[in-house]
Design a protein around this motif. Sequence first.
Motif, PDB file in Angstrom:
ATOM      1  N   ARG A 489       0.802  -1.181   0.023  1.00  0.00           N
ATOM      2  CA  ARG A 489       0.069  -0.028   0.001  1.00  0.00           C
ATOM      3  C   ARG A 489       0.970   1.259   0.000  1.00  0.00           C
ATOM      4  NH1 ARG A 489      -2.995   1.799   3.673  1.00  0.00           N
ATOM      5  NH2 ARG A 489      -4.883   2.168   2.089  1.00  0.00           N
ATOM      6  N   HIS A 490       2.210   1.168  -0.155  1.00  0.00           N
ATOM      7  CA  HIS A 490       3.107   2.253   0.083  1.00  0.00           C
ATOM      8  C   HIS A 490       2.835   3.078  -1.286  1.00  0.00           C
ATOM      9  CE1 HIS A 490       7.115   4.364   0.193  1.00  0.00           C
ATOM     10  NE2 HIS A 490       6.246   4.909   1.150  1.00  0.00           N
ATOM     11  N   PHE A 491       2.170   4.409  -0.874  1.00  0.00           N
ATOM     12  CA  PHE A 491       1.681   5.164  -2.066  1.00  0.00           C
ATOM     13  C   PHE A 491       3.059   5.760  -2.793  1.00  0.00           C
ATOM     14  CE2 PHE A 491       1.029   9.516  -3.495  1.00  0.00           C
ATOM     15  CZ  PHE A 491      -0.135   9.296  -4.402  1.00  0.00           C
ATOM     16  N   GLU A 492       4.076   6.057  -2.175  1.00  0.00           N
ATOM     17  CA  GLU A 492       5.039   6.952  -2.863  1.00  0.00           C
ATOM     18  C   GLU A 492       5.714   5.964  -3.809  1.00  0.00           C
ATOM     19  OE1 GLU A 492       4.358   6.913   0.471  1.00  0.00           O
ATOM     20  OE2 GLU A 492       4.369   8.979   0.899  1.00  0.00           O
ATOM     21  N   GLU A 563      -6.671  -1.056   5.752  1.00  0.00           N
ATOM     22  CA  GLU A 563      -7.064  -0.373   4.600  1.00  0.00           C
ATOM     23  C   GLU A 563      -7.476   0.729   5.259  1.00  0.00           C
ATOM     24  OE1 GLU A 563      -6.669  -1.468   1.479  1.00  0.00           O
ATOM     25  OE2 GLU A 563      -8.439  -2.658   1.006  1.00  0.00           O
ATOM     26  N   SER A 564      -6.218   1.661   5.704  1.00  0.00           N
ATOM     27  CA  SER A 564      -6.582   3.030   6.133  1.00  0.00           C
ATOM     28  C   SER A 564      -5.414   3.724   5.843  1.00  0.00           C
ATOM     29  CB  SER A 564      -6.797   2.721   7.834  1.00  0.00           C
ATOM     30  OG  SER A 564      -6.628   4.165   8.406  1.00  0.00           O
ATOM     31  N   ASP A 565      -5.815   5.136   5.752  1.00  0.00           N
ATOM     32  CA  ASP A 565      -4.752   6.130   5.231  1.00  0.00           C
ATOM     33  C   ASP A 565      -4.588   6.792   6.632  1.00  0.00           C
ATOM     34  OD1 ASP A 565      -4.541   5.230   2.731  1.00  0.00           O
ATOM     35  OD2 ASP A 565      -6.285   6.502   1.984  1.00  0.00           O
ATOM     36  N   ASN A 566      -5.189   6.416   7.860  1.00  0.00           N
ATOM     37  CA  ASN A 566      -5.001   7.246   9.138  1.00  0.00           C
ATOM     38  C   ASN A 566      -3.568   7.056   9.496  1.00  0.00           C
ATOM     39  OD1 ASN A 566      -4.551   8.307  11.677  1.00  0.00           O
ATOM     40  ND2 ASN A 566      -6.896   7.710  11.828  1.00  0.00           N
ATOM     41  N   PRO A 567      -2.591   7.698   9.739  1.00  0.00           N
ATOM     42  CA  PRO A 567      -1.327   7.384  10.166  1.00  0.00           C
ATOM     43  C   PRO A 567      -1.253   6.653  11.422  1.00  0.00           C
ATOM     44  CG  PRO A 567      -1.130   9.915   9.496  1.00  0.00           C
ATOM     45  CD  PRO A 567      -2.837   9.367   9.505  1.00  0.00           C
ATOM     46  N   ASN A 570      -1.026   2.968  10.684  1.00  0.00           N
ATOM     47  CA  ASN A 570      -0.175   2.413   9.558  1.00  0.00           C
ATOM     48  C   ASN A 570       0.514   1.170  10.008  1.00  0.00           C
ATOM     49  OD1 ASN A 570       1.206   2.558   7.482  1.00  0.00           O
ATOM     50  ND2 ASN A 570       2.917   4.032   8.137  1.00  0.00           N
TER      51      ASN A 570
END
Length: 604
Positions: A489-492, A563-567, A570
Amino acid sequence: MKKNLYLVIAIAICTLTSYSQSIVTNHLKYGEFSVGYKVFHEYDYSRSFHSKYDYYGNPANNTIGRPMQISMWYPAEANNTLKKMQLKDYIGYSASEIDFSKNTLKDRLVAINNFIKTVDASKQDLITNLLNKKTYSVLNAEEMANDFPIIIYAPPMNTSATDNYIICEYLASKGYIVVSALAKGQYTALQDRTVATVHTQAEDLAFLLGFAKKTYTNNNIGVFGFSLGGLANIVFATKNKAIDATISLDGSVMSQGWLNTIKDSKLYNPEEFTSNLLLIGKNLSAPEQNPSIFYDRVKYADKALIRYNHNQHSYFSGLNLLYEMILDDTLTFKEKETNYAFYAEMTKYVGDFFDQYLKNKNTFKEFDKKLYKHNFVFKKGLRKPLDPKSIGKTIIDKGFDYTNKVINDILKHETQYLKKLDWRELLQASISLKNNERLDEAIETLLLSNKVFPNWFVTNHQLGKLYLEKENETLAEACFRTALKDNPRHFESLQALNDINKEVTDYHKTKIDNTVPYLGKYVVDKERYRNIYIENDKLYLSSNYWDEPVELWPYTTNTFLVESDNPRNNMQVLFQFDDDNNVKSLSIRGLNSGRINEPNLKKD
């Protein structure tokens, strides 16, 4: 005939009154320098000693601070017109070791007379004669202008700074500044048999070093001590990595009683000891009575162990030896002469050891001709591994090639050393190197980090970026894909691959079908638990100490993604299995730190 008789009588009288320092020095060749002696009165204001208030809470009018009467021996300008001190002068200065106001000639004479009175009346003349003997020092002689190494002496329990004055004078004659102070308790003149006492004396040694460094710039520093002082100095040298050489004379570090007291304390750290070490002890024929446990466990320093073939602890003190040889009627002249020879030989070993490690002279070795029976064991130390927390700074300061060579050398004897390094520190070092246009070293640093913490997505993403700066798109792509294997899931990393027009597969296309074996309660501790459940066809992880559940994606049999973008969320959920391949427990892996928590057992 009468002449011969008078001669015999004269020799007998001379012999009777000369069991003193002159006998010791018959076996001891002093150095090239004259010796001066000074006394300083200082306070350590970082530590208290006297009470500030009396029992009723009224001001006690005591000086705030720990009194430190400092004895100092030093190389002096030669001047044959100056009168050398007498041994009784050292005794006299004991009057003011706690109370600095007792520093008059009258006070010193009282201290000398009181000392003489501690001896049986029939022996007082012998002690008086001994105390009138000249020493090697001149009081307040002019110092030589030179940069001499510093040595600190730690005396035994409840004993004045001058008890081993012969060794101190000898070292000064060889070109050393020697400082010492009374061994006293934390808040009283007397020490007790506690770990706190050892710590207090070690702090006194630290104060003495600070005092000496105010005047003397030489950074070659040694410390020696006798009995309890030979334990306190080891505690001091363990903490202060500036100490190049440490000598313990029949120290309490080899006393079974003190070992039982100290070995379980935080002060006892032979694995952290890095000062070159010499232990000189007794009981050659019964070494188990003075165990060398500390010596055996020291790895990162040159070390030597000398055991003498006698069992007299007091003989390691110059003053005690002189007194006992005067007062002990049971010993023959030859036996006393042999005991003096022991002390002189020990003193020479002390000087040779300091010469080797403070002056870089190849002097310390077993004597071919021994004055007193002893053994001699020497072992070369390993290089102390660099502090793992210092590796990043070392790379920046001295370069990657230098640091990598050091690491490879350490790995020869510390095979698990890489596990002690921190990927965060290496990442920060790499960023600093890159910002200072040291791109190749930045890459090497991250490759090292990959050995430390294999396949970590943060490291590989940063490594991919550096390869792009080197215009090596192939290696960059490989690094980004390795990062995604670790954290799909690492967006960068996903974005980086898109930026170089590389195909990226949506991680949702990877999924296990049967999640039922994973459902249920997982115990964290007596009060906390986690729960995996299905709701509205979605998989969730909850906990009785979380505000809300997190949605899971069953990526592989071993790893579920959050499944979360909340830090704060992580993380990943990792599973462990028993021998029958049943789910046994889960662990939470933090994606900010890489740390994996202790397993939470699944409750049937």
